[in-house]
Write a protein that holds these residues in place. Structure first.
Motif, short mmCIF file in Angstrom:
data_model
loop_
_atom_site.label_atom_id
_atom_site.label_comp_id
_atom_site.label_asym_id
_atom_site.label_seq_id
_atom_site.Cartn_x
_atom_site.Cartn_y
_atom_site.Cartn_z
N ALA A 173 0.83 -1.21 0.00
CA ALA A 173 0.00 0.00 0.00
C ALA A 173 0.85 1.26 0.00
O ALA A 173 0.49 2.27 -0.60
CB ALA A 173 -0.94 0.00 1.21
N THR A 174 2.01 1.20 0.67
CA THR A 174 2.88 2.38 0.76
C THR A 174 3.33 2.84 -0.62
O THR A 174 3.29 4.03 -0.94
CB THR A 174 4.10 2.07 1.65
N ALA A 175 3.79 1.88 -1.42
CA ALA A 175 4.25 2.24 -2.78
C ALA A 175 3.09 2.72 -3.64
O ALA A 175 3.26 3.63 -4.46
CB ALA A 175 4.93 1.03 -3.42
N PHE A 176 1.91 2.11 -3.46
CA PHE A 176 0.74 2.56 -4.23
C PHE A 176 0.43 4.02 -3.94
O PHE A 176 0.21 4.82 -4.86
CB PHE A 176 -0.49 1.70 -3.88
N ILE A 177 0.42 4.37 -2.66
CA ILE A 177 0.12 5.76 -2.28
C ILE A 177 1.17 6.70 -2.83
O ILE A 177 0.86 7.77 -3.36
CB ILE A 177 0.03 5.87 -0.74
N SER A 178 2.45 6.30 -2.72
CA SER A 178 3.55 7.14 -3.23
C SER A 178 3.45 7.35 -4.73
O SER A 178 3.73 8.44 -5.24
CB SER A 178 4.89 6.50 -2.87
N SER A 179 3.04 6.32 -5.47
CA SER A 179 3.04 6.39 -6.94
C SER A 179 1.95 7.30 -7.49
O SER A 179 2.01 7.71 -8.65
CB SER A 179 2.88 4.98 -7.54
N LEU A 180 0.95 7.63 -6.66
CA LEU A 180 -0.17 8.44 -7.16
C LEU A 180 0.29 9.79 -7.68
O LEU A 180 -0.31 10.35 -8.60
CB LEU A 180 -1.21 8.62 -6.06
N VAL A 194 2.89 15.71 -13.57
CA VAL A 194 3.44 15.28 -12.29
C VAL A 194 4.89 15.75 -12.20
O VAL A 194 5.56 15.92 -13.22
CB VAL A 194 3.37 13.75 -12.11
N ALA A 195 5.35 15.97 -10.98
CA ALA A 195 6.76 16.29 -10.76
C ALA A 195 7.52 14.97 -10.63
O ALA A 195 7.40 14.27 -9.63
CB ALA A 195 6.91 17.14 -9.50
N LYS A 196 8.27 14.62 -11.65
CA LYS A 196 8.90 13.30 -11.70
C LYS A 196 10.09 13.17 -10.74
O LYS A 196 10.38 12.10 -10.24
CB LYS A 196 9.37 13.00 -13.12
N TYR A 197 10.80 14.26 -10.51
CA TYR A 197 12.07 14.18 -9.79
C TYR A 197 12.00 14.63 -8.34
O TYR A 197 12.94 14.42 -7.59
CB TYR A 197 13.12 15.05 -10.51
N LEU A 198 10.93 15.29 -7.94
CA LEU A 198 10.90 15.93 -6.61
C LEU A 198 10.50 14.91 -5.55
O LEU A 198 9.33 14.77 -5.20
CB LEU A 198 9.93 17.12 -6.62
N ASP A 199 11.48 14.21 -5.03
CA ASP A 199 11.28 13.15 -4.03
C ASP A 199 11.18 13.79 -2.64
O ASP A 199 12.17 14.31 -2.11
CB ASP A 199 12.44 12.16 -4.10
N SER A 200 10.00 13.76 -2.05
CA SER A 200 9.79 14.43 -0.76
C SER A 200 10.53 13.75 0.38
O SER A 200 10.72 14.35 1.44
CB SER A 200 8.29 14.47 -0.44
N THR A 201 10.99 12.51 0.18
CA THR A 201 11.67 11.80 1.26
C THR A 201 13.10 12.27 1.49
O THR A 201 13.73 11.88 2.46
CB THR A 201 11.68 10.28 0.99
N ILE A 207 11.08 25.42 -0.74
CA ILE A 207 10.72 26.00 0.57
C ILE A 207 10.83 24.94 1.67
O ILE A 207 11.18 25.26 2.82
CB ILE A 207 9.30 26.59 0.51
N ARG A 208 10.55 23.69 1.31
CA ARG A 208 10.57 22.62 2.33
C ARG A 208 11.98 22.20 2.72
O ARG A 208 12.15 21.51 3.73
CB ARG A 208 9.81 21.40 1.79
N ILE A 209 12.99 22.59 1.95
CA ILE A 209 14.37 22.24 2.32
C ILE A 209 14.80 23.12 3.49
O ILE A 209 14.86 24.34 3.35
CB ILE A 209 15.33 22.43 1.13
#
Length: 535
Positions: free
Chosen positions: A224-231, A316-323, A388-390
């Protein structure tokens, strides 16, 4: 008694989940660059990918995060689907390490791990040591939380209501697996569910077959975690999440009907039931890998058939990994990649279309350009929010300046999209009247446009390579564009004096396009100035 036991059980689970979060967060921050290097360079075939997934998940202590990273990598184009599939299978095996460690009953030393981790976390001046200290605290908390759950579960076996509930679930292994799937999806990790199964089994509240049914549900629920992330990612990234689910679902459909054989295999590995559950978790993922690693190409094709390519560029933002926002060197690199993607949309999708002659123009060209401009607008706002989140506290002085540069460049690229749409509006005026530019006027417009486009490509290349010398040359060429603009206006006025009919009927559009060319070049100059640090 029931309330006290359930409260202690939930409290122990909460400590365990907090520990998992601290381990994942700390190790991810401390080893983000190494993890990205491993995933990006050790995936030449499915077997190398499997080993890479195993290693990375041992480092991060959760396959869910590894799969989320894969979603980001595939979305960014740094890895293709077939490479990612082997990594998924290896990550599943790596996730079995924590339950194996829990089975050693190290709870007596758990608080010492918390103390040991707290020292660098509070007193170290180096971020990496703080992150490692955070991870060590997490290890202490998961062992302590597992111990609290074990103590809380002991009285439960004497409660007839609790035992009756477990017996009803145990009578239907598919139902037990389903409940475990939902619980795992809720807590976003399979390890807590597996450790809970180990705890209940070791206290005599749960039989081994029922505990293994929970293990199977835990493995399915973790998808489920990957499913949510992929959205929020590309179609290719969604395929990674889909195949991850199909791998696990296929394994559950193989193992649940053979639950008696699965139980026998687990029983032969150890006399201790907690270890049997942990080993059952490992056996499932190892056997599942051995089965499905040979079918990864077909699974990839199946995912592509279920989720075919989108007809247009996805919004979609392909490269912006929030993690990785708290790892500046990785986060800023992601922003650079997204900006280059914006530039690629402009150069490959918008520039070739905007100056097409009437005879060759696409149907609904203006609407297509507006759609691409909407994508650029979306990416600009996504990049701004990401920057801004950095956290400023994590940035060096050089990185703080780079952060501002990137925001300037994002703004220039977004405005270039607006200019190109305005140019398309001007062309639509020509299309409506059916009167083309004079041959000489059209040649001159294309000449200036090509020079402006060359400058744009040079500015993007200077940005991509951080070449200040190339940026200087772009700025020096701006007076040449200004002279060309004056020459083109003068030439157009001469044609008007000669009463050239085509020039007369297209004069306002002709002049406006020249103005838009100048605006385009000014944005290229602005990008070059940002590369040089002139902000």
């Amino acid at each position: 008694m029931l309330f006290i036991s359930v409260t202690a059980l939930m409290g122990g689970l909460a400590l365990f989940l907090l520990g998992m979060h601290l381990i994942t967060d700390g190790l991810h921050k401390a080893a983000a660059r190494q993890v990205q290097y491993i995933l990006g360079h050790v995936t030449r075939n499915r077997f190398y990918g499997m080993l890479a997934g195993l290693l990375v998940t041992i480092i991060l202590q959760t396959s869910a995060v590894t799969t989320v990273l894969l979603v980001g990598f595939v979305s960014a184009g740094l890895m293709n689907l077939s490479q990612a599939l082997g990594v998924i299978l290896g990550a599943a095996i790596g996730s079995t390490l924590t339950p194996q460690l829990i089975a050693f009953n190290l709870g007596d030393y758990a608080l010492w791990a918390v103390v040991a981790g707290l020292i660098p976390y509070l007193f170290s001046k180096r971020l990496r040591w703080r992150h490692l200290g955070e991870a060590v605290i997490g290890f202490g908390l998961i062992f302590y939380g597992a111990g609290v759950m074990g103590q809380a579960a002991a009285p439960l076996k004497s409660l007839p209501e609790f035992i009756a509930l477990l017996d009803r679930l145990a009578s239907f292994p598919w139902l037990m697996a389903g409940v475990a799937t939902l619980f795992t999806a809720l807590v976003q990790a399979s390890t807590p569910t597996v450790v809970l199964a180990m705890t209940l089994a070791s206290q005599g509240s749960l039989s081994l077959p029922s505990a293994l049914a929970m293990v199977l549900g835990a493995n399915l629920g973790t998808t489920a975690t990957a499913f949510i992330s992929s959205l929020a990612h590309s179609r290719e990234a969604k395929r990674v999440a889909l195949v991850h689910f199909l791998f696990k679902l296929g394994g559950v459909f193989i193992f649940l009907p053979l639950l008696n054989l699965y139980t026998w295999l687990a029983e032969t590995t150890s006399p201790d039931i907690a270890r049997q559950v942990a080993n059952g978790h490992t056996l499932f993922n190892v056997i599942n890998m051995l089965i499905f690693i040979w079918f990864t190409p077909w699974m990839g094709r199946l995912a592509t058939r279920i989720l075919p390519d989108a007809p247009e560029e996805e919004k979609v933002a392909k490269y912006l990994d929030s993690t990785v926002v708290e790892v500046p060197e990785v986060a800023l690199t992601n922003v650079v990649r997204e900006l280059l993607r914006m530039a690629n949309v402009i150069n490959r999708e918008m520039f070739p279309r905007v100056m097409q002659p009437l005879a060759a123009r696409e149907v609904d060209l203006l609407e297509k350009l507006k759609g691409l401009d909407n994508l650029l607008d979306y990416l600009y706002h996504a990049i701004a929010r990401y920057l801004i989140r950095i956290p400023e506290t994590n940035l060096s002085e050089e990185q703080s300046i780079l952060k501002i540069k990137l925001l300037y460049i994002a703004s220039d690229l977004e405005h270039i999209g607006d200019v190109l749409v305005e140019m398309a509006h001007q062309w639509q005026k020509i299309e409506t009247t059916g009167v083309e530019f004079s041959p000489q006027g059209q040649t001159e417009l294309h000449e200036m446009f090509e020079k402006v486009r060359e400058n744009f490509n040079a500015a993007v290349e200077a940005f991509a390579t951080n070449d200040e010398g190339a940026a200087v040359q772009i700025i020096r060429r701006h007076p040449e564009i200004l002279r060309l603009e004056k020459d083109l206006r003068c030439s157009h006025f001469q044609r008007l004096q000669q009463e050239n009919r085509l020039s007369l009927e297209t004069t306002s559009v002709h002049m406006e396009l020249i103005n838009q060319f100048l605006r385009l070049n000014l944005h290229s100059v602005s990008i070059a100035q940002a590369v040089m640090g002139i902000i």
